[in-house]
Write an enzyme that holds these catalytic residues in place. Structure first.
Site, short mmCIF file in Angstrom:
data_model
loop_
_atom_site.label_atom_id
_atom_site.label_comp_id
_atom_site.label_asym_id
_atom_site.label_seq_id
_atom_site.Cartn_x
_atom_site.Cartn_y
_atom_site.Cartn_z
N HIS A 188 0.85 -1.19 0.00
CA HIS A 188 0.00 0.00 0.00
C HIS A 188 0.89 1.25 0.00
CE1 HIS A 188 -3.17 2.72 0.75
NE2 HIS A 188 -3.98 1.89 1.37
N LYS A 205 -11.50 7.13 -9.80
CA LYS A 205 -10.84 8.42 -10.03
C LYS A 205 -11.20 8.98 -11.40
CE LYS A 205 -6.26 8.77 -10.47
NZ LYS A 205 -5.90 9.65 -11.59
#
Length: 920
Positions: free
Chosen positions: A146, A582
């Protein structure tokens, strides 16, 4: 009179109060009474404001925070960040406590448990279908690194120590002395946590990320996954005699991207891939060695007291263990012999020699050629025990080791390779240019590219020549594929089974990877066999829409079909949640993913190819997150078919798998949901045309609203960079890859993860809801008579729409438009600030109104009282962190830029992320 749930929640409140008190003691001891009183005053004001909506407390809180010095601000940020971590521990322990109480009481199995799923299957008269289900089933959670993971492993270790102590108090009836020792140990643990650094001094390397990922195998996966198999086998045998003495096929494995994900990460090299595979193998073999050592001590069976099979006696005689004390203990001697061979296997792999046995090696200590060979010898022990009436012993530790070997093999976890299609295109272009000077591959239209690639794939020649000079990028790509070939020889083909293509947008993207595999011997031109799966990742809205047609064209190519036949006539397709969000916003992303799945199911059915979907979900709702059980059950009919993979990322891995019991619960949820979605939901009616039409209208307007703000509003990029902590996130030592794919501030180039984390930090959570309010308003204006009733019906009866709104509800509950307004004040251009923030505020209001209208709720998370209480506990500790973060950002951007200011900002990012949990 208190309800049962209120009584249970008192235990949670008691844990939080105790942990908070001990943290206060640590702060007082370290910083002194004055600092403690300052922090406590802020805490009390924040609680008064949140609990009582006390405007006077709000003003006093703002004044208190603004008056803090840099040092005092940092102290408060640390205190509230640590409290959030402790609250996380208390909540996890409370979930375990409630689950155990439920099981002890013999209550109906909880939703999401395997017991509940199996019960539903038999209640629906699908027991026969379950018998064959596991033969082809595959459930694969995949750990990924991550880029915005803020948790240090040292902090995690402290948290786990505290969690163990809380768990002891729940599990055991303690004497007063034992309780006092437990309290003292908790105090020491919290003092250690307080004195442990929250931030990293240096940026993580890929191998640091690998080690962090492997720690969850130590904590949870290596023990809990085999145990889950055993429990399920027992459960099935108790319900249905056809399952008696039956061992389940290996249908669940935990995979990984960490050390294989090259997309945008130049630090994932062939050397890193090799090191990752070595560390994974070490982890698996070390686990076997420890378990075999324990097993040998348990199987102290004397031959005179119980017979053994001839095969077991041969194993014992071959063992190098010739201790006179154990000569009459064949099982123990056999296990010691197996232990010696595992040691030899580990040593050979660590030396880079691989597992195959050397010619003339002593059979007693020769390394195993494969995990299957190790399993065969363990089976000899198992069969001897069963044959001689010792089935009970065979069902103990031996059962768990045998299952572990089946699941983990010598590679521990299947490691995926991922790279961007643009890189493959450049490499193939260079290889073609080296053999056909003047050929501009990248300038060819798609049809000509496909023809050229097919021709080369059908040719026996190789493009790569040892006498040719290639670019660093091409050499790097060839080296990584050669490393896969080596891994297959050493650890087995299951070690690196998948090549994932980011930004896949054409058939040529698939064939380019096939050609690179051919160059290193992972694709045989002679017999058309393929040694790894080629997996397209469709990420943007346009790619999701084009994906089904791309797959249909690929399936129409005889050569590609032959490759699939060599892989069991199965094709995996990955769907990208983060980038599609996004690109098109929350509502449109969810809808386009759903439609893509429907179309893919149809295409695959038409071509008679088995579909396995890989869901690239993130932790936050803005990246496809939310409860996994509901998400799997919300898939369209035919999209699961017994097989599913999905990513588990960063902070979500910590939340789900750091605690063994919580980890076991999450593994069960994935398996249970897959069983239900596969065997029960095919009978569920398809959504009506009215539902589909309404979603199409809603999505179209939501897309226009979202893109109008994010991509078509002048100055929005500037607004984003000034009103959030994106610049500071990019500077944090929180991942091995950069925050953007290119050196720019463009939103198009920004990775989805820091994009979502930035909006979470300022408590706006924009990627998880923006556009929904406008979409509903537009739809109701067009359908004033029947629109409201239809939307309510969709929410009630359509799992997809229910899940969508449930996730948005959670996001909105964690947002705070007033706090977001303080971040907006950081934007220097007043006109820009007002224009954009007022648009956002208006859409936030519209979205809240629309959600309440459709769900019938009067307040957010009304249907989820546990989440409501969690948020109520957390906000008084998160709010001051937000206020301080804004104040520190203002000072920092005004020029007061020193290490203390930077540290304070970075600590606040950590603390807010910990408090929100699923924020990035």
């Amino acid at each position: 009179m208190q309800s049962i749930d209120e009584v249970k929640d008192e235990l949670l409140s008691g844990d939080i109060r105790q942990l908070g008190r001990l943290l206060g003691d640590a702060i007082r001891s370290h910083l002194g009474e004055v600092a403690y009183e300052r922090i406590e005053n802020v805490r009390q004001l924040a609680i008064r404001f949140r609990r009582d909506n006390d405007e006077q407390a709000r003003g006093q809180l703002a004044d208190s925070l603004q008056a803090l010095s840099q040092e005092e601000s940092t102290q408060l940020i640390r205190a509230f960040s640590y409290f959030s971590l402790l609250a996380n521990i208390a909540e996890d322990q409370h979930h375990i406590r409630r689950t155990r109480a439920h099981l002890i009481a013999g209550s109906k199995p909880r939703q999401g448990s395997l017991a509940n799923a199996v019960g539903k299957v038999y209640a629906a008269d699908q027991g026969d279908a379950l018998l064959g289900f596991f033969d082809d089933a595959y459930v694969g959670p995949v750990f990924t690194a991550h880029p915005t993971e803020v948790q240090r492993k040292s902090i995690l270790n402290c948290q786990m120590s505290i969690a163990r102590l809380l768990n002891e108090r729940d599990r055991y009836q303690m004497t007063p002395e034992e309780a006092a020792h437990n309290e003292e140990a908790l105090s020491r643990g919290i003092m250690t946590l307080w004195q442990t650094r929250l931030l990293r001094n240096t940026k993580l390397s890929v191998m640091d990320e690998v080690e962090n990922g492997l720690s969850f195998f130590d904590h949870t996966i290596l023990t809990e996954l085999p145990q889950m198999y055993s429990s399920l086998e027992t459960m099935l045998a108790q319900r249905d005699e056809r399952w008696v003495d039956t061992e389940l096929p290996t249908f669940m494995k935990v995979g990984s991207w960490i050390g294989g994900d090259r997309d945008g990460n130049p630090f994932v090299t062939a050397a890193v891939l090799r090191s990752t595979l070595q560390r994974q193998s070490d982890k698996a073999l070390d686990f076997y060695l420890g378990e075999l050592h324990k097993l040998a001590s348990q199987l102290s069976l004397a031959e005179k007291l119980n017979a053994c099979t001839g095969a077991l006696r041969q194993l014992a005689e071959r063992s190098a263990d010739q201790s006179p004390h154990r000569l009459d203990e064949p099982y123990r001697r056999a296990i010691y012999g197996i232990h010696a061979r595992v040691e030899a296997t580990r040593a050979g792999m660590a030396a880079g020699a691989g597992a195959p046995r050397a010619a003339g090696a002593n059979a007693a200590e020769a390394p195993y050629a494969s995990a299957a060979e190790l399993l065969a010898e363990l089976d000899v022990v198992h069969q001897s025990l069963v044959h001689n009436g010792l089935r009970t012993l065979a069902r103990g530790r031996l059962r768990q080791i045998r299952r572990a070997v089946k699941v983990f093999g010598f590679s521990l976890a299947p490691l995926d390779l991922r790279q961007n299609s643009d890189v493959h295109e450049r490499v193939i272009g260079e290889l073609f240019a080296s053999v056909r000077p003047g050929l501009a591959y990248q300038g060819l239209p798609e049809d000509q590219r496909v023809d050229l690639l097919l021709s080369e794939l059908g040719s026996p020649r190789l493009l790569v020549s040892p006498y040719q000079t290639y670019s660093e990028e091409t050499l790097s790509e060839l080296d990584i594929f050669r490393a896969i070939k080596e891994a297959h020889r050493t650890y087995g083909p299951e070690s690196v089974p998948n090549c994932i293509i980011s930004k896949a947008a054409s058939v040529s993207d698939l064939l380019e990877v096939a050609l690179l595999l051919k160059e290193v011997g992972l694709l045989s031109q002679q017999d058309g066999t393929l040694d790894v799966n080629i997996i397209p990742l469709f990420e943007t809205i346009d790619d999701l829409r084009a994906g089904p047609d791309i797959m249909a064209r690929a399936f129409g190519l005889p050569l590609y079909r032959r490759l699939l036949e060599s892989r069991g006539n199965q094709q995996e397709v990955m769907l990208g949640y983060s980038d599609s969000n996004k690109d098109g916003g929350f509502l449109t992303s969810g809808w386009e993913l759903y439609k893509a799945e429907i179309d893919l199911v149809s295409v695959f059915k038409q071509h008679r190819i088995q579909l396995r979907l890989f869901h690239g979900r993130g932790g936050s709702v803005g990246r496809g997150g939310g409860p996994s059980y509901e998400a799997i059950l919300a898939q369209p009919a035919g999209a699961v078919q017994g097989q599913i993979r999905l990513t588990e990322q960063g902070e979500v891995i910590t939340a789900k798998y750091a605690n063994p019991e919580v980890g076991r619960r999450n593994l069960e949820v994935l398996a249970a949901a897959t069983i239900e979605a596969s065997l029960l939901h095919p009978q569920r009616p398809e959504p009506s045309g009215a539902y589909l039409g309404a979603m199409e209208e809603l999505s179209g307007e939501a897309l226009r609203s979202y893109r109008s703000l994010v991509y078509e509003t002048d100055g929005f990029e500037k607004y984003f960079w000034e009103s959030t902590v994106i610049a500071e996130i990019a500077a944090l030592n929180i991942g091995s890859r950069p925050a953007s794919r290119k050196k720019s501030t463009s939103i198009e180039d920004l990775r989805a993860i820091p994009w979502v984390l930035s909006w979470a930090q300022c408590r706006l959570m924009l990627p998880g809801w923006y556009g929904f309010g406008s979409a509903v308003r537009h739809y109701l204006a067009a359908h004033p008579a029947d629109g409201p009733a239809l939307l309510r019906e969709m929410y009630r009866d359509w799992p997809f729409f229910t899940s969508l709104l449930s996730n948005m509800d959670m996001v909105l509950a964690k947002s705070d438009i007033a706090i977001a307004g303080k971040y907006a004040a950081l934007v220097k251009d007043a006109a820009l600030r007002v224009a954009i923030f007022e648009r956002i505020r208006a859409e936030h209001t519209r979205t809240l109104d629309a959600l309440k209208l459709i769900t019938g709720q009067e307040e957010l998370q009304q249907a989820n009282p546990l989440m409501q209480r969690s948020i109520r506990h957390r906000f008084p500790y998160i709010d001051p962190l937000n206020h301080l973060q804004v104040e520190l950002l203002q000072r920092f951007r005004d020029g007061r830029q020193d290490d203390k200011a930077r540290t304070g900002i970075h600590l606040s990012i950590n603390g807010i992320a910990a408090g929100l949990r699923n924020s990035g």
